[in-house]
Design a protein around this motif. Structure first.
Motif, PDB file in Angstrom:
ATOM      1  N   ASN A  19     -34.138  19.348 131.693  1.00  0.00           N
ATOM      2  CA  ASN A  19     -34.544  18.142 132.419  1.00  0.00           C
ATOM      3  C   ASN A  19     -35.183  18.540 133.732  1.00  0.00           C
ATOM      4  O   ASN A  19     -34.556  19.134 134.595  1.00  0.00           O
ATOM      5  CB  ASN A  19     -33.342  17.238 132.662  1.00  0.00           C
ATOM      6  N   VAL A  20     -36.441  18.191 133.864  1.00  0.00           N
ATOM      7  CA  VAL A  20     -37.230  18.658 134.997  1.00  0.00           C
ATOM      8  C   VAL A  20     -36.757  18.068 136.326  1.00  0.00           C
ATOM      9  O   VAL A  20     -36.991  18.632 137.385  1.00  0.00           O
ATOM     10  CB  VAL A  20     -38.723  18.367 134.729  1.00  0.00           C
ATOM     11  N   ASN A  21     -36.052  16.956 136.279  1.00  0.00           N
ATOM     12  CA  ASN A  21     -35.572  16.330 137.521  1.00  0.00           C
ATOM     13  C   ASN A  21     -34.793  17.301 138.397  1.00  0.00           C
ATOM     14  O   ASN A  21     -34.832  17.226 139.610  1.00  0.00           O
ATOM     15  CB  ASN A  21     -34.634  15.155 137.208  1.00  0.00           C
ATOM     16  N   ALA A  49     -30.228  12.001 136.467  1.00  0.00           N
ATOM     17  CA  ALA A  49     -29.686  13.082 135.635  1.00  0.00           C
ATOM     18  C   ALA A  49     -28.614  13.857 136.380  1.00  0.00           C
ATOM     19  O   ALA A  49     -28.715  14.073 137.583  1.00  0.00           O
ATOM     20  CB  ALA A  49     -30.818  14.029 135.244  1.00  0.00           C
ATOM     21  N   MET A  50     -27.586  14.223 135.672  1.00  0.00           N
ATOM     22  CA  MET A  50     -26.568  15.093 136.259  1.00  0.00           C
ATOM     23  C   MET A  50     -26.026  16.039 135.196  1.00  0.00           C
ATOM     24  O   MET A  50     -26.026  15.728 134.007  1.00  0.00           O
ATOM     25  CB  MET A  50     -25.431  14.269 136.881  1.00  0.00           C
ATOM     26  N   TRP A  51     -25.643  17.220 135.649  1.00  0.00           N
ATOM     27  CA  TRP A  51     -25.098  18.218 134.725  1.00  0.00           C
ATOM     28  C   TRP A  51     -23.644  17.887 134.392  1.00  0.00           C
ATOM     29  O   TRP A  51     -22.864  17.553 135.275  1.00  0.00           O
ATOM     30  CB  TRP A  51     -25.127  19.613 135.362  1.00  0.00           C
ATOM     31  N   VAL A  52     -23.314  18.001 133.113  1.00  0.00           N
ATOM     32  CA  VAL A  52     -21.920  17.960 132.678  1.00  0.00           C
ATOM     33  C   VAL A  52     -21.758  19.193 131.795  1.00  0.00           C
ATOM     34  O   VAL A  52     -22.262  19.238 130.674  1.00  0.00           O
ATOM     35  CB  VAL A  52     -21.595  16.674 131.880  1.00  0.00           C
ATOM     36  N   GLY A  53     -21.093  20.205 132.323  1.00  0.00           N
ATOM     37  CA  GLY A  53     -21.015  21.481 131.597  1.00  0.00           C
ATOM     38  C   GLY A  53     -22.407  22.044 131.450  1.00  0.00           C
ATOM     39  O   GLY A  53     -23.121  22.221 132.432  1.00  0.00           O
ATOM     40  N   VAL A  57     -26.615  14.466 131.445  1.00  0.00           N
ATOM     41  CA  VAL A  57     -26.383  13.072 131.063  1.00  0.00           C
ATOM     42  C   VAL A  57     -26.891  12.182 132.201  1.00  0.00           C
ATOM     43  O   VAL A  57     -27.121  12.640 133.322  1.00  0.00           O
ATOM     44  CB  VAL A  57     -24.880  12.777 130.824  1.00  0.00           C
ATOM     45  N   SER A  58     -27.042  10.899 131.899  1.00  0.00           N
ATOM     46  CA  SER A  58     -27.381   9.936 132.934  1.00  0.00           C
ATOM     47  C   SER A  58     -26.110   9.590 133.701  1.00  0.00           C
ATOM     48  O   SER A  58     -25.076   9.287 133.096  1.00  0.00           O
ATOM     49  CB  SER A  58     -27.960   8.667 132.302  1.00  0.00           C
ATOM     50  N   SER A  59     -26.186   9.626 135.022  1.00  0.00           N
ATOM     51  CA  SER A  59     -24.992   9.276 135.805  1.00  0.00           C
ATOM     52  C   SER A  59     -24.753   7.770 135.793  1.00  0.00           C
ATOM     53  O   SER A  59     -23.717   7.289 136.223  1.00  0.00           O
ATOM     54  CB  SER A  59     -25.136   9.774 137.248  1.00  0.00           C
ATOM     55  N   LEU A  65     -29.150  13.132 127.836  1.00  0.00           N
ATOM     56  CA  LEU A  65     -30.586  13.205 128.121  1.00  0.00           C
ATOM     57  C   LEU A  65     -31.199  14.359 127.331  1.00  0.00           C
ATOM     58  O   LEU A  65     -30.805  15.509 127.494  1.00  0.00           O
ATOM     59  CB  LEU A  65     -30.818  13.395 129.617  1.00  0.00           C
ATOM     60  N   HIS A  66     -32.142  13.987 126.475  1.00  0.00           N
ATOM     61  CA  HIS A  66     -32.779  14.992 125.625  1.00  0.00           C
ATOM     62  C   HIS A  66     -34.118  15.392 126.221  1.00  0.00           C
ATOM     63  O   HIS A  66     -35.133  14.765 125.950  1.00  0.00           O
ATOM     64  CB  HIS A  66     -33.001  14.454 124.216  1.00  0.00           C
TER      65      HIS A  66
END
Ligand code: SF4
Ligand code: SF4
Length: 110
Positions: A19-21, A49-53, A57-59, A65-66
Protein backbone atom coordinates in the motif's frame (compact mmCIF):
# COMPACT_ATOMS: atom_id res chain seq x y z
CA UNK A 1 31.20 -2.73 -12.19
CA UNK A 2 27.53 -1.80 -12.40
CA UNK A 3 25.24 -3.84 -14.63
CA UNK A 4 23.98 -2.02 -17.72
CA UNK A 5 21.32 -4.65 -18.46
CA UNK A 6 17.89 -3.05 -18.83
CA UNK A 7 15.31 -5.15 -17.00
CA UNK A 8 11.88 -4.80 -18.52
CA UNK A 9 8.81 -4.53 -16.31
CA UNK A 10 6.23 -7.19 -17.22
CA UNK A 11 3.42 -5.13 -15.66
CA UNK A 12 2.41 -8.01 -13.41
CA UNK A 13 1.46 -5.53 -10.66
CA UNK A 14 3.11 -7.47 -7.84
CA UNK A 15 5.27 -4.59 -6.62
CA UNK A 16 2.13 -2.44 -6.42
CA UNK A 17 0.50 -4.79 -3.92
CA UNK A 18 2.16 -2.87 -1.12
CA UNK A 19 0.00 0.00 0.00
CA UNK A 20 1.65 3.13 -1.27
CA UNK A 21 0.07 5.33 1.41
CA UNK A 22 2.69 4.17 3.87
CA UNK A 23 5.53 5.42 1.70
CA UNK A 24 4.24 8.75 0.42
CA UNK A 25 6.66 11.57 1.24
CA UNK A 26 6.06 15.23 2.07
CA UNK A 27 7.56 16.02 -1.34
CA UNK A 28 4.91 13.86 -3.05
CA UNK A 29 2.15 15.59 -1.09
CA UNK A 30 3.51 19.03 -2.01
CA UNK A 31 3.73 18.08 -5.69
CA UNK A 32 0.13 16.83 -5.76
CA UNK A 33 -1.01 20.06 -4.12
CA UNK A 34 0.94 22.11 -6.71
CA UNK A 35 -0.51 20.04 -9.53
CA UNK A 36 -4.04 20.37 -8.17
CA UNK A 37 -4.36 16.59 -7.84
CA UNK A 38 -7.16 16.66 -5.28
CA UNK A 39 -8.27 13.26 -6.59
CA UNK A 40 -4.96 11.69 -5.51
CA UNK A 41 -4.87 13.58 -2.20
CA UNK A 42 -8.44 12.55 -1.41
CA UNK A 43 -7.61 8.87 -1.81
CA UNK A 44 -4.38 9.17 0.15
CA UNK A 45 -6.11 11.02 2.98
CA UNK A 46 -9.22 8.84 3.19
CA UNK A 47 -7.94 5.30 2.89
CA UNK A 48 -6.71 5.25 6.49
CA UNK A 49 -4.33 2.34 5.94
CA UNK A 50 -2.63 0.84 8.94
CA UNK A 51 -0.38 -2.15 9.48
CA UNK A 52 -1.68 -5.13 11.42
CA UNK A 53 1.17 -7.63 11.63
CA UNK A 54 2.36 -8.12 8.06
CA UNK A 55 -0.70 -6.80 6.23
CA UNK A 56 -2.65 -3.59 5.83
CA UNK A 57 -6.22 -2.89 6.86
CA UNK A 58 -8.44 0.18 6.90
CA UNK A 59 -8.44 1.78 10.34
CA UNK A 60 -12.06 2.81 9.69
CA UNK A 61 -13.66 -0.61 9.40
CA UNK A 62 -10.78 -3.08 9.44
CA UNK A 63 -11.30 -4.33 5.89
CA UNK A 64 -8.28 -5.90 4.25
CA UNK A 65 -6.51 -3.59 1.79
CA UNK A 66 -5.36 -5.35 -1.35
CA UNK A 67 -2.64 -3.28 -2.86
CA UNK A 68 -2.38 0.26 -4.04
CA UNK A 69 -5.59 2.15 -4.78
CA UNK A 70 -4.07 3.48 -7.99
CA UNK A 71 -3.37 0.06 -9.50
CA UNK A 72 -5.59 -0.69 -12.51
CA UNK A 73 -6.15 -3.73 -14.70
CA UNK A 74 -6.40 -2.72 -18.36
CA UNK A 75 -7.58 -6.09 -19.61
CA UNK A 76 -4.16 -7.55 -20.31
CA UNK A 77 -1.74 -5.87 -17.89
CA UNK A 78 -1.67 -3.97 -14.64
CA UNK A 79 -1.05 -0.25 -14.97
CA UNK A 80 -0.63 2.74 -12.70
CA UNK A 81 -3.52 5.19 -13.03
CA UNK A 82 -1.33 8.09 -11.82
CA UNK A 83 1.85 7.04 -13.61
CA UNK A 84 2.87 10.60 -14.60
CA UNK A 85 2.78 11.76 -10.98
CA UNK A 86 3.33 8.52 -9.08
CA UNK A 87 5.08 8.73 -5.69
CA UNK A 88 8.86 8.87 -5.51
CA UNK A 89 9.02 5.39 -3.97
CA UNK A 90 7.47 4.03 -7.18
CA UNK A 91 9.73 6.10 -9.44
CA UNK A 92 12.79 4.74 -7.67
CA UNK A 93 11.73 1.09 -7.74
CA UNK A 94 13.75 -0.77 -10.37
CA UNK A 95 12.25 -3.89 -11.97
CA UNK A 96 14.14 -6.94 -10.74
CA UNK A 97 15.53 -5.19 -7.68
CA UNK A 98 13.71 -7.35 -5.14
CA UNK A 99 12.66 -10.98 -4.89
CA UNK A 100 8.97 -10.16 -5.21
CA UNK A 101 9.55 -9.18 -8.85
CA UNK A 102 9.49 -12.05 -11.37
CA UNK A 103 12.33 -10.28 -13.19
CA UNK A 104 14.60 -10.79 -10.15
CA UNK A 105 15.60 -14.13 -11.67
CA UNK A 106 16.77 -12.40 -14.86
CA UNK A 107 19.41 -10.52 -12.90
CA UNK A 108 20.38 -13.04 -10.28
CA UNK A 109 20.19 -16.22 -12.37
CA UNK A 110 18.21 -18.19 -9.77
S1 SF4 B 1 6.91 -6.84 -9.84
FE1 SF4 B 1 8.44 -6.40 -11.44
S2 SF4 B 1 7.52 -7.08 -13.37
FE2 SF4 B 1 5.88 -6.90 -11.83
S3 SF4 B 1 5.08 -4.81 -12.10
FE3 SF4 B 1 6.65 -4.70 -10.51
S4 SF4 B 1 8.55 -4.18 -11.60
FE4 SF4 B 1 7.08 -4.88 -13.12
S1 SF4 C 1 1.12 4.60 -7.30
FE1 SF4 C 1 1.18 3.45 -9.21
S2 SF4 C 1 3.28 2.62 -9.37
FE2 SF4 C 1 2.93 3.25 -7.24
S3 SF4 C 1 2.22 1.40 -6.14
FE3 SF4 C 1 0.41 2.53 -6.85
S4 SF4 C 1 -0.11 1.63 -8.85
FE4 SF4 C 1 2.00 1.05 -8.36
Amino acid sequence: MESTVQIICKQCGTCCLANVNCYVTDEDLERWKREGRDDVLHIIEHEHAMWVGDHLVSSLDGHYLHGCSFLMWDGSHYACSIYETRPSVCRKYQPGSSEICPQFREIHDV
